[in-house]
Motif scaffolding. Structure first.
Motif, PDB file in Angstrom:
ATOM      1  N   ARG A  64       0.833  -1.222   0.000  1.00  0.00           N
ATOM      2  CA  ARG A  64       0.000   0.000   0.000  1.00  0.00           C
ATOM      3  C   ARG A  64       0.854   1.253   0.000  1.00  0.00           C
ATOM      4  N   GLN A  65       2.048   1.151   0.640  1.00  0.00           N
ATOM      5  CA  GLN A  65       2.955   2.327   0.714  1.00  0.00           C
ATOM      6  C   GLN A  65       3.739   2.545  -0.567  1.00  0.00           C
ATOM      7  N   ALA A  66       3.894   1.491  -1.369  1.00  0.00           N
ATOM      8  CA  ALA A  66       4.833   1.553  -2.497  1.00  0.00           C
ATOM      9  C   ALA A  66       4.334   2.505  -3.583  1.00  0.00           C
ATOM     10  N   ALA A  67       5.257   3.312  -4.110  1.00  0.00           N
ATOM     11  CA  ALA A  67       4.902   4.178  -5.240  1.00  0.00           C
ATOM     12  C   ALA A  67       4.640   3.315  -6.469  1.00  0.00           C
ATOM     13  N   ARG A  68       5.451   2.232  -6.605  1.00  0.00           N
ATOM     14  CA  ARG A  68       5.242   1.296  -7.724  1.00  0.00           C
ATOM     15  C   ARG A  68       5.058  -0.100  -7.136  1.00  0.00           C
ATOM     16  N   PRO A  69       3.809  -0.494  -6.812  1.00  0.00           N
ATOM     17  CA  PRO A  69       3.591  -1.820  -6.204  1.00  0.00           C
ATOM     18  C   PRO A  69       4.049  -2.926  -7.158  1.00  0.00           C
ATOM     19  N   THR A  83      -6.555  -5.490  -5.380  1.00  0.00           N
ATOM     20  CA  THR A  83      -6.840  -4.339  -6.243  1.00  0.00           C
ATOM     21  C   THR A  83      -5.546  -3.634  -6.676  1.00  0.00           C
ATOM     22  N   LEU A  84      -4.450  -3.912  -5.950  1.00  0.00           N
ATOM     23  CA  LEU A  84      -3.165  -3.251  -6.251  1.00  0.00           C
ATOM     24  C   LEU A  84      -2.259  -4.094  -7.126  1.00  0.00           C
ATOM     25  N   THR A  85      -2.446  -5.427  -7.077  1.00  0.00           N
ATOM     26  CA  THR A  85      -1.514  -6.331  -7.747  1.00  0.00           C
ATOM     27  C   THR A  85      -2.215  -7.662  -8.045  1.00  0.00           C
ATOM     28  N   ARG A  86      -1.554  -8.484  -8.843  1.00  0.00           N
ATOM     29  CA  ARG A  86      -2.085  -9.842  -9.083  1.00  0.00           C
ATOM     30  C   ARG A  86      -1.707 -10.714  -7.877  1.00  0.00           C
ATOM     31  N   VAL A  87      -2.711 -11.300  -7.211  1.00  0.00           N
ATOM     32  CA  VAL A  87      -2.428 -12.127  -6.031  1.00  0.00           C
ATOM     33  C   VAL A  87      -2.657 -13.600  -6.381  1.00  0.00           C
ATOM     34  N   ALA A  88      -1.589 -14.409  -6.232  1.00  0.00           N
ATOM     35  CA  ALA A  88      -1.707 -15.864  -6.426  1.00  0.00           C
ATOM     36  C   ALA A  88      -1.482 -16.524  -5.069  1.00  0.00           C
ATOM     37  N   LEU A  89      -2.354 -17.472  -4.729  1.00  0.00           N
ATOM     38  CA  LEU A  89      -2.295 -18.126  -3.417  1.00  0.00           C
ATOM     39  C   LEU A  89      -1.875 -19.581  -3.631  1.00  0.00           C
ATOM     40  N   VAL A  90      -0.709 -19.920  -3.073  1.00  0.00           N
ATOM     41  CA  VAL A  90      -0.077 -21.210  -3.385  1.00  0.00           C
ATOM     42  C   VAL A  90      -0.475 -22.254  -2.343  1.00  0.00           C
ATOM     43  N   ARG A  91      -1.420 -23.104  -2.694  1.00  0.00           N
ATOM     44  CA  ARG A  91      -1.854 -24.160  -1.754  1.00  0.00           C
ATOM     45  C   ARG A  91      -0.913 -25.357  -1.878  1.00  0.00           C
ATOM     46  N   THR A  92       0.194 -25.256  -1.138  1.00  0.00           N
ATOM     47  CA  THR A  92       1.263 -26.256  -1.248  1.00  0.00           C
ATOM     48  C   THR A  92       0.862 -27.577  -0.598  1.00  0.00           C
ATOM     49  N   GLY A  93       1.251 -28.669  -1.279  1.00  0.00           N
ATOM     50  CA  GLY A  93       1.019 -30.009  -0.741  1.00  0.00           C
ATOM     51  C   GLY A  93       2.248 -30.503   0.009  1.00  0.00           C
ATOM     52  N   ILE A  94       2.505 -31.805  -0.052  1.00  0.00           N
ATOM     53  CA  ILE A  94       3.659 -32.396   0.649  1.00  0.00           C
ATOM     54  C   ILE A  94       4.845 -32.342  -0.312  1.00  0.00           C
ATOM     55  N   VAL A  95       5.792 -31.461  -0.004  1.00  0.00           N
ATOM     56  CA  VAL A  95       6.912 -31.244  -0.926  1.00  0.00           C
ATOM     57  C   VAL A  95       7.990 -32.295  -0.641  1.00  0.00           C
ATOM     58  N   LEU A  96       8.349 -33.053  -1.674  1.00  0.00           N
ATOM     59  CA  LEU A  96       9.301 -34.159  -1.486  1.00  0.00           C
ATOM     60  C   LEU A  96      10.728 -33.721  -1.773  1.00  0.00           C
ATOM     61  N   ASP A  97      11.557 -33.902  -0.747  1.00  0.00           N
ATOM     62  CA  ASP A  97      12.986 -33.614  -0.879  1.00  0.00           C
ATOM     63  C   ASP A  97      13.706 -34.439   0.181  1.00  0.00           C
ATOM     64  N   ARG A  98      14.936 -34.804  -0.106  1.00  0.00           N
ATOM     65  CA  ARG A  98      15.669 -35.640   0.848  1.00  0.00           C
ATOM     66  C   ARG A  98      16.080 -34.851   2.103  1.00  0.00           C
ATOM     67  N   ARG A  99      16.333 -33.537   1.940  1.00  0.00           N
ATOM     68  CA  ARG A  99      16.937 -32.783   3.039  1.00  0.00           C
ATOM     69  C   ARG A  99      15.972 -31.879   3.795  1.00  0.00           C
ATOM     70  N   GLY A 100      14.732 -31.799   3.392  1.00  0.00           N
ATOM     71  CA  GLY A 100      13.820 -30.901   4.104  1.00  0.00           C
ATOM     72  C   GLY A 100      12.372 -31.331   3.922  1.00  0.00           C
ATOM     73  N   GLY A 101      11.466 -30.659   4.658  1.00  0.00           N
ATOM     74  CA  GLY A 101      10.056 -30.998   4.560  1.00  0.00           C
ATOM     75  C   GLY A 101       9.758 -32.298   5.301  1.00  0.00           C
ATOM     76  N   ALA A 102       8.717 -32.992   4.874  1.00  0.00           N
ATOM     77  CA  ALA A 102       8.216 -34.154   5.616  1.00  0.00           C
ATOM     78  C   ALA A 102       9.034 -35.430   5.389  1.00  0.00           C
ATOM     79  N   LEU A 103       9.622 -35.570   4.202  1.00  0.00           N
ATOM     80  CA  LEU A 103      10.228 -36.869   3.842  1.00  0.00           C
ATOM     81  C   LEU A 103      11.342 -37.327   4.804  1.00  0.00           C
ATOM     82  N   PRO A 104      12.295 -36.456   5.184  1.00  0.00           N
ATOM     83  CA  PRO A 104      13.357 -36.945   6.073  1.00  0.00           C
ATOM     84  C   PRO A 104      12.810 -37.547   7.380  1.00  0.00           C
ATOM     85  N   LYS A 105      11.640 -37.041   7.830  1.00  0.00           N
ATOM     86  CA  LYS A 105      11.051 -37.575   9.072  1.00  0.00           C
ATOM     87  C   LYS A 105      10.430 -38.951   8.840  1.00  0.00           C
ATOM     88  N   MET A 106      10.111 -39.253   7.580  1.00  0.00           N
ATOM     89  CA  MET A 106       9.474 -40.554   7.287  1.00  0.00           C
ATOM     90  C   MET A 106      10.509 -41.657   7.097  1.00  0.00           C
TER      91      MET A 106
END
Ligand SMILES: NC(=O)c1ccc[n+]([C@@H]2O[C@H](COP(=O)([O-])OP(=O)(O)OC[C@H]3O[C@@H](n4cnc5c(N)ncnc54)[C@H](OP(=O)(O)O)[C@@H]3O)[C@@H](O)[C@H]2O)c1
Length: 303
Positions: A105-110, A158-181
Motif C-alpha cells: 500500500r505504501q509503495a509508489a510502484r507496487p 486491487t493493487l496487484t495480481r495475487v496468487a495463493l499457493v496451496r502447497t502439498g507435501i513437498v518431497l525432498d531428501r533434506r527438508g520438509g516431511a520426507l526426512p522424518k518418514m
C-alpha cells in the motif's frame, strides 16, 4: 527481475531463491535473522525485517520489485500444538502477511505480483473426494488458518495480481516431511500410517520451485492454485513406493491411537488426514509437471 522473498531462508524459499538467482535474477530475502547469519549467495541480499503487521525501513525493497513471494511463518510441525503454539502458527503468518500488504500500500510502484503461501490443509480431511481450487474449505485448525492467511493476502488484489499457493507435501531428501518418514523404513519397521487410505498430495521439490517461478510471470495465475503434483496417492501406496525406493519392507502399520498419543491433534491434522488435491488451475493455464509418478519422484529425490 527483482524478486523479494519473505521466508527466503527456509526450506522452500531457500530453494526458490537459489534457483532464481542462478537464472540471473536479483533476490532480496526478508529475514528476522542477523545479517551475516546466512552464507552469502550470488545476486542475493538479506534485508532485515520485523514481521509484526507493520512496515519499517525494509518496506522500500518492495517498491518497484517484479514480485513478492510470501513464505514466512512458524514451522507447522516443529512443536506439539499447545494453544500458545497454535497462536504462534497463526499470528506469525497473518502478521508477516499484513506487513507485506502494508508495504504494497505504501509503495509508489507496487510489484506486479504477490505470490502468497497457503497449504492443502485449506481443504481439511476429505477422504477420497477429488479436490480442486473451487472445492469448499475444511473445518479444522489448519483449514481456518489457511483461509485467514489467504484472505489477508487477497486484501491487496486491487493493487496487484495475487496468487495463493496451496502447497502439498513437498518431497525432498533434506527438508520438509520426507526426512522424518525415512528412519522407520531404514530400520525395517516402516509402513502405512493409521488406515493408509488418506491421500497424500505430494509434489517433487523441483516441480514446486518451477511452478512458483512460473507464477511470477504467468498473468493468468491469480487466486488459489494447488501446488500439488497431478497424481496424489494414498498413504498405503506412498509407503509401498517409499519401501521399494529404499529397498526395505513397508509392512508395519503405525496404529492411529499410537500416533495420537505421541503427537496429539497434530497426528490427525498432519498424518492421518488427507486431501486428494489436483493442480487443475496450473494445468489449465499450461503448466506441465516433470514428476507425475511417485516411484520416479522418490527415486529422483533419494538418488
Ligand atoms: N514444506 C512443505 O512441504 C510445506 C507444505 C505446505 C505448506 N508449506 C508452507 O509454506 C511455507 C514455507 O515452508 P517451508 O517448509 O519453507 O518453511 P520453513 O523452512 O519453516 O521456512 C519458513 C521461514 O519463515 C520464517 N519464520 C519462521 N518462524 C517465523 C515466525 N515466527 N515469524 C515470522 N517468520 C518466521 C523463517 O525465516 P527467517 O528466520 O529468515 O525470518 C523461515 O525460514 C510455510 O508457511 C509452510 O507452512 C510448506
Amino acid at each position: 527481475m527483482h524478486i523479494v522473498i519473505a521466508g527466503g531462508s527456509g526450506f522452500l524459499g531457500g530453494a526458490l531463491a537459489r534457483t532464481l538467482a542462478a537464472e540471473g535474477h536479483q533476490i532480496s530475502i526478508l529475514t528476522r535473522q542477523r545479517p551475516g547469519s546466512m552464507p552469502a549467495q550470488p545476486r542475493t541480499s538479506l534485508v532485515a525485517w520485523t514481521p509484526d503487521g507493520s512496515t519499517g525501513p525494509w518496506a522500500s525493497v518492495v517498491d518497484g520489485a517484479t514480485a513478492v513471494i510470501n513464505l514466512a511463518g512458524e514451522s507447522i510441525a516443529a512443536k506439539r500444538w499447545s494453544p500458545a503454539q497454535k497462536n504462534k502458527l497463526r499470528d506469525s503468518r497473518l502478521q508477516a502477511t499484513r506487513s507485506l500488504t502494508s508495504a504494497f500500500r505504501q509503495a509508489a510502484r507496487p510489484p506486479a505480483a504477490f505470490i502468497s503461501g497457503s497449504a492443502v490443509g485449506y481443504y481439511g480431511n476429505r477422504g477420497d473426494e477429488t479436490l480442486t481450487e473451487v472445492s469448499p474449505p475444511g473445518k479444522d485448525f489448519l483449514a481456518g488458518l489457511a483461509q485467514e492467511w489467504e484472505a489477508t493476502a487477497a486484501e491487496v488484489a486491487t493493487l496487484t495480481r495475487v496468487a495463493l499457493v496451496r502447497t502439498g507435501i513437498v518431497l525432498d531428501r533434506r527438508g520438509g516431511a520426507l526426512p522424518k518418514m525415512l528412519p522407520p523404513f531404514q530400520m525395517f519397521v516402516g509402513g502405512p500410517l493409521g488406515p493408509g487410505t488418506q491421500y497424500m498430495p505430494w509434489i517433487h521439490k523441483e516441480d514446486w520451485v518451477r511452478l512458483v517461478s512460473w507464477m511470477i510471470t504467468a498473468e493468468g495465475a491469480r487466486g488459489p492454485l494447488n501446488a500439488t503434483g497431478p497424481s496424489p496417492v494414498t498413504n498405503a501406496e506412498f509407503s509401498k513406493a517409499l519401501g521399494a525406493a529404499l529397498k526395505r519392507p513397508s509392512l508395519l502399520r503405525a496404529p492411529a491411537f499410537a500416533l495420537r498419543l505421541a503427537l496429539g491433534e497434530m497426528a490427525d491434522a498432519l498424518l492421518l488426514s488427507g486431501q486428494r488435491a489436483l493442480p487443475v488451475r496450473a494445468t489449465d493455464l499450461g503448466f506441465s509437471f516433470r514428476y507425475s509418478n511417485i516411484d520416479e519422484a522418490l527415486a529422483s529425490v533419494l538418488a
